[in-house]
Design a protein around this motif. Structure first.
Motif, PDB file in Angstrom:
ATOM      1  N   SER A 156       0.812  -1.218   0.000  1.00 21.44           N
ATOM      2  CA  SER A 156       0.000   0.000   0.000  1.00 21.44           C
ATOM      3  C   SER A 156       0.846   1.270   0.000  1.00 21.44           C
ATOM      4  CB  SER A 156      -0.928   0.011   1.221  1.00 21.44           C
ATOM      5  OG  SER A 156      -0.193   0.095   2.429  1.00 21.44           O
ATOM      6  N   GLN A 157       2.168   1.134   0.116  1.00 27.42           N
ATOM      7  CA  GLN A 157       3.018   2.319   0.126  1.00 27.42           C
ATOM      8  C   GLN A 157       2.999   3.015  -1.229  1.00 27.42           C
ATOM      9  OE1 GLN A 157       6.427   0.147   2.577  1.00 27.42           O
ATOM     10  NE2 GLN A 157       6.985   2.232   2.106  1.00 27.42           N
ATOM     11  N   VAL A 158       3.046   4.337  -1.204  1.00 25.80           N
ATOM     12  CA  VAL A 158       3.055   5.090  -2.458  1.00 25.80           C
ATOM     13  C   VAL A 158       4.410   5.728  -2.721  1.00 25.80           C
ATOM     14  CG1 VAL A 158       0.586   5.529  -2.413  1.00 25.80           C
ATOM     15  CG2 VAL A 158       2.119   7.147  -1.286  1.00 25.80           C
ATOM     16  N   ARG A 159       5.322   5.661  -1.761  1.00 24.18           N
ATOM     17  CA  ARG A 159       6.672   6.164  -1.995  1.00 24.18           C
ATOM     18  C   ARG A 159       7.649   5.451  -1.061  1.00 24.18           C
ATOM     19  NH1 ARG A 159       4.515  10.406   1.196  1.00 24.18           N
ATOM     20  NH2 ARG A 159       5.726  10.728   3.098  1.00 24.18           N
ATOM     21  N   PRO A 160       8.893   5.355  -1.443  1.00 25.51           N
ATOM     22  CA  PRO A 160       9.872   4.693  -0.570  1.00 25.51           C
ATOM     23  C   PRO A 160      10.038   5.443   0.749  1.00 25.51           C
ATOM     24  CG  PRO A 160      10.726   4.937  -2.804  1.00 25.51           C
ATOM     25  CD  PRO A 160       9.485   5.762  -2.731  1.00 25.51           C
ATOM     26  N   GLY A 161      10.365   4.707   1.781  1.00 25.92           N
ATOM     27  CA  GLY A 161      10.689   5.318   3.069  1.00 25.92           C
ATOM     28  C   GLY A 161       9.540   6.015   3.737  1.00 25.92           C
ATOM     29  N   GLN A 162       8.325   5.490   3.571  1.00 26.23           N
ATOM     30  CA  GLN A 162       7.147   6.175   4.107  1.00 26.23           C
ATOM     31  C   GLN A 162       6.801   5.747   5.526  1.00 26.23           C
ATOM     32  OE1 GLN A 162       3.895   5.910   1.335  1.00 26.23           O
ATOM     33  NE2 GLN A 162       2.623   7.371   2.448  1.00 26.23           N
ATOM     34  N   ILE A 163       7.496   4.756   6.045  1.00 26.88           N
ATOM     35  CA  ILE A 163       7.206   4.252   7.393  1.00 26.88           C
ATOM     36  C   ILE A 163       8.319   4.648   8.347  1.00 26.88           C
ATOM     37  CG2 ILE A 163       6.820   2.206   8.814  1.00 26.88           C
ATOM     38  CD1 ILE A 163       5.731   0.794   6.346  1.00 26.88           C
ATOM     39  N   ASN A 164       7.966   5.301   9.443  1.00 26.58           N
ATOM     40  CA  ASN A 164       8.891   5.646  10.518  1.00 26.58           C
ATOM     41  C   ASN A 164       8.611   4.711  11.698  1.00 26.58           C
ATOM     42  OD1 ASN A 164       9.360   7.782   8.787  1.00 26.58           O
ATOM     43  ND2 ASN A 164       8.669   9.370  10.203  1.00 26.58           N
ATOM     44  N   PRO A 165       9.484   3.740  11.994  1.00 25.01           N
ATOM     45  CA  PRO A 165       9.224   2.829  13.105  1.00 25.01           C
ATOM     46  C   PRO A 165       9.216   3.565  14.447  1.00 25.01           C
ATOM     47  CG  PRO A 165      10.985   2.013  11.673  1.00 25.01           C
ATOM     48  CD  PRO A 165      10.743   3.439  11.306  1.00 25.01           C
ATOM     49  N   VAL A 166       8.239   3.257  15.285  1.00 26.19           N
ATOM     50  CA  VAL A 166       8.119   3.917  16.585  1.00 26.19           C
ATOM     51  C   VAL A 166       8.397   2.977  17.747  1.00 26.19           C
ATOM     52  CG1 VAL A 166       6.451   5.038  18.147  1.00 26.19           C
ATOM     53  CG2 VAL A 166       6.622   5.772  15.759  1.00 26.19           C
ATOM     54  N   ASP A 167       8.200   1.662  17.580  1.00 24.01           N
ATOM     55  CA  ASP A 167       8.644   0.749  18.645  1.00 24.01           C
ATOM     56  C   ASP A 167      10.088   1.086  18.984  1.00 24.01           C
ATOM     57  OD1 ASP A 167       6.389  -0.710  19.097  1.00 24.01           O
ATOM     58  OD2 ASP A 167       6.956  -2.405  17.837  1.00 24.01           O
ATOM     59  N   SER A 168      10.446   1.089  20.270  1.00 21.31           N
ATOM     60  CA  SER A 168      11.793   1.511  20.652  1.00 21.31           C
ATOM     61  C   SER A 168      12.867   0.650  19.988  1.00 21.31           C
ATOM     62  CB  SER A 168      11.949   1.472  22.178  1.00 21.31           C
ATOM     63  OG  SER A 168      11.775   0.158  22.676  1.00 21.31           O
ATOM     64  N   GLU A 169      12.600  -0.647  19.854  1.00 20.60           N
ATOM     65  CA  GLU A 169      13.586  -1.542  19.254  1.00 20.60           C
ATOM     66  C   GLU A 169      13.780  -1.246  17.770  1.00 20.60           C
ATOM     67  OE1 GLU A 169      11.697  -3.373  22.804  1.00 20.60           O
ATOM     68  OE2 GLU A 169      10.939  -2.455  20.951  1.00 20.60           O
ATOM     69  N   HIS A 170      12.690  -1.035  17.072  1.00 24.97           N
ATOM     70  CA  HIS A 170      12.804  -0.822  15.631  1.00 24.97           C
ATOM     71  C   HIS A 170      13.270   0.590  15.305  1.00 24.97           C
ATOM     72  CE1 HIS A 170      10.098  -4.206  16.361  1.00 24.97           C
ATOM     73  NE2 HIS A 170      10.764  -4.740  15.363  1.00 24.97           N
ATOM     74  N   SER A 171      12.938   1.543  16.162  1.00 24.30           N
ATOM     75  CA  SER A 171      13.500   2.880  16.008  1.00 24.30           C
ATOM     76  C   SER A 171      15.011   2.836  16.188  1.00 24.30           C
ATOM     77  CB  SER A 171      12.876   3.842  17.021  1.00 24.30           C
ATOM     78  OG  SER A 171      13.446   5.136  16.914  1.00 24.30           O
ATOM     79  N   ALA A 172      15.470   2.035  17.174  1.00 25.48           N
ATOM     80  CA  ALA A 172      16.911   1.909  17.415  1.00 25.48           C
ATOM     81  C   ALA A 172      17.620   1.299  16.213  1.00 25.48           C
ATOM     82  CB  ALA A 172      17.156   1.064  18.658  1.00 25.48           C
ATOM     83  N   ILE A 173      17.025   0.266  15.618  1.00 23.33           N
ATOM     84  CA  ILE A 173      17.606  -0.344  14.420  1.00 23.33           C
ATOM     85  C   ILE A 173      17.612   0.654  13.271  1.00 23.33           C
ATOM     86  CG2 ILE A 173      17.234  -2.126  12.665  1.00 23.33           C
ATOM     87  CD1 ILE A 173      16.102  -3.898  14.952  1.00 23.33           C
ATOM     88  N   TRP A 174      16.509   1.327  13.083  1.00 25.89           N
ATOM     89  CA  TRP A 174      16.353   2.347  12.033  1.00 25.89           C
ATOM     90  C   TRP A 174      17.458   3.395  12.146  1.00 25.89           C
ATOM     91  CZ3 TRP A 174      12.583   6.896  12.622  1.00 25.89           C
ATOM     92  CH2 TRP A 174      12.334   7.541  11.420  1.00 25.89           C
ATOM     93  N   GLN A 175      17.709   3.854  13.361  1.00 24.94           N
ATOM     94  CA  GLN A 175      18.759   4.856  13.563  1.00 24.94           C
ATOM     95  C   GLN A 175      20.153   4.258  13.348  1.00 24.94           C
ATOM     96  OE1 GLN A 175      18.053   7.444  17.160  1.00 24.94           O
ATOM     97  NE2 GLN A 175      16.217   6.169  17.347  1.00 24.94           N
ATOM     98  N   SER A 176      20.361   3.038  13.834  1.00 29.33           N
ATOM     99  CA  SER A 176      21.676   2.410  13.713  1.00 29.33           C
ATOM    100  C   SER A 176      22.023   2.077  12.265  1.00 29.33           C
ATOM    101  CB  SER A 176      21.725   1.139  14.568  1.00 29.33           C
ATOM    102  OG  SER A 176      21.541   1.446  15.937  1.00 29.33           O
ATOM    103  N   LEU A 177      21.020   1.826  11.449  1.00 35.03           N
ATOM    104  CA  LEU A 177      21.257   1.500  10.042  1.00 35.03           C
ATOM    105  C   LEU A 177      21.862   2.661   9.262  1.00 35.03           C
ATOM    106  CD1 LEU A 177      18.092  -0.615   9.181  1.00 35.03           C
ATOM    107  CD2 LEU A 177      20.464  -1.380   9.042  1.00 35.03           C
ATOM    108  N   ARG A 178      21.836   3.841   9.837  1.00 34.29           N
ATOM    109  CA  ARG A 178      22.484   4.983   9.186  1.00 34.29           C
ATOM    110  C   ARG A 178      23.991   4.772   9.041  1.00 34.29           C
ATOM    111  NH1 ARG A 178      20.774  10.484  12.098  1.00 34.29           N
ATOM    112  NH2 ARG A 178      22.028  11.298  10.394  1.00 34.29           N
ATOM    113  N   SER A 179      24.541   3.836   9.800  1.00 32.92           N
ATOM    114  CA  SER A 179      25.988   3.643   9.828  1.00 32.92           C
ATOM    115  C   SER A 179      26.514   2.779   8.682  1.00 32.92           C
ATOM    116  CB  SER A 179      26.402   3.003  11.157  1.00 32.92           C
ATOM    117  OG  SER A 179      26.099   3.864  12.237  1.00 32.92           O
ATOM    118  N   GLY A 180      25.661   2.240   7.864  1.00 32.72           N
ATOM    119  CA  GLY A 180      26.141   1.400   6.782  1.00 32.72           C
ATOM    120  C   GLY A 180      25.067   1.124   5.758  1.00 32.72           C
TER     121      GLY A 180
END
Length: 408
Positions: A156-180
């Protein structure tokens, strides 16, 4: 590149900006904390709509008045008249009020810049899909949208990167993925507090009461999530969510028990580096980032205090004492409907435990039995529609209820 499902150009937008926000589940734990963030940054956000189940009408009315909201929806039609009366008594005239599940979906589809979905349960899937289809950024705290909905949510997404994870664990992964880059990710490491029964044996768990299970050592959450945390089912759901959100094979998503709840999750890269996101347990931080990304807001939560001695410990999960994560992996390895079956059966079992109709150990036992039964059914490899998903869920709930009524 980052995985497209959750990718962001993390360059700050800079300058002044103000986003319109719709909050689904506004009277729950995520919703009330989301409104805390909005209240602390009134120049950045304008609440254009609120939706709630309808069980806390007075609180919902106060939220409407405080934030000057002009549109509100309640899932329970029976809450419509009490809400109107509560708003009238507060002098809030001219507020548009909708009722029923469709009104919540329409609120999600209203076209706000950001929709924070804090609804509990798989009923949050349709609103998530509606928000994405409307072009809104989805700040997703409703893990069941990913667990039960599977590919339906991403389709159902209409553009890439449209989901911002809010669970603390998935937000942490989302932020950590910036490193590579995504191709450089070796493993995702999801942390677990261990819940109130960390270190207990199975024999000690036979007489656990709802009051004991609702007493979480580090987090303040709603009742269903708190029970799920105690059984580790929450961690099982998070393994499913992490694998699907970040497009990482399930065998490369691991769980470690971290009682201090300071490191919220980690990403291990192929060169041996592990990047983590650390902060004291406070959901305001991932909620705020879900609303403001790619920018960070100031002074959202207290940082770690590096002036005092502290220890962070990590230990393996005892799968024999807490078999829920193993069940989640089994579901994830099967046909897509199996994760919806796992989630639906668990929801029924948790409610039965809270109602004192099922012993504590019966929660996960019920889920396993329902999975055993329905694995023999002719399940589709994947869902073709939300209606098909709801039919499978309904069957799983019915099977769980039957087992509970029979005393397993």
């Amino acid at each position: 590149m980052m995985p497209e499902r959750t990718g962001w150009d993390w360059s700050s937008t800079g300058g002044d900006w103000c986003r319109t926000v719709v909050i689904l589940g506004s009277t729950g734990s995520i919703g009330t904390q989301g409104l805390d963030v909005v209240a602390a940054h009134p120049d950045r956000f304008k609440v254009t709509g609120l939706a709630a189940g309808g069980g806390h009408v007075d609180l919902l009315a106060r939220q409407v008045v405080r934030f000057g909201v002009r549109e509100v929806a309640v899932a329970d039609p029976g809450a419509l008249a009490p809400l109107r009366e509560a708003l009238r008594s507060m002098g809030a005239d001219g507020v548009k009020i909708g009722s029923g599940p469709q009104a919540v979906i329409e609120m999600a589809a209203s076209g706000a810049d950001v929709v924070l979905n804090g609804i509990t349960g798989s009923v949050g899937l349709r609103p998530s899909m509606a928000a994405l289809a409307a072009g809104s950024q989805l700040a997703l705290a409703n893990k069941e949208s990913v667990v039960a909905g599977g590919h339906l949510l991403f389709a159902s997404q209409v553009r890439p990167g449209q989901i911002n994870p809010v669970d603390s664990e998935h937000s942490a992964i989302w932020q950590s993925l910036r490193s590579g880059a995504h191709r450089e990710v070796a493993r995702l490491v999801v942390t677990a507090s261990g819940g109130p029964f960390r270190g207990w044996s199975r024999s000690q768990m036979g007489s656990i009461t709802p009051e004991q299970a609702l007493h979480h050592p580090t987090w303040s959450m709603g009742p269903v999530v708190t029970i799920n945390s105690s059984t580790m089912m929450n961690k099982g759901l998070e393994v499913i969510e992490a694998s699907r959100l970040f497009d990482i094979p399930p065998q490369r998503v691991t769980v470690t028990v971290h009682p201090q709840s300071i490191v919220h999750s980690m990403v291990e890269f192929t060169d041996g580096a592990t990047i983590c996101q650390a902060s004291p347990p406070d959901m305001h931080l991932p909620i705020a980032l879900g609303l403001s990304a790619p920018d960070r807001l100031g002074e959202v939560a207290a940082p770690c205090d590096w002036s005092t001695a502290a220890q962070w410990t990590f230990e393996p999960l005892d799968d024999k004492v807490f078999p829920a994560v193993g069940l989640a992996r089994r579901a994830l390895a099967g046909a897509e409907p199996m994760t919806a079956i796992l989630n639906a059966a668990n929801e029924q079992a948790v409610h039965a435990f809270l109602d004192r109709r099922l012993p504590y150990l019966g929660i996960v036992e019920t889920v396993e039995k329902v999975m055993d039964i329905m694995e023999g059914d002719h399940l589709p490899e994947t869902f073709t529609s939300v209606e098909v998903m709801e039919q499978v869920e309904s069957e799983a709930r019915s099977r769980a209820d039957s087992l509970i009524d029979k005393g397993l």
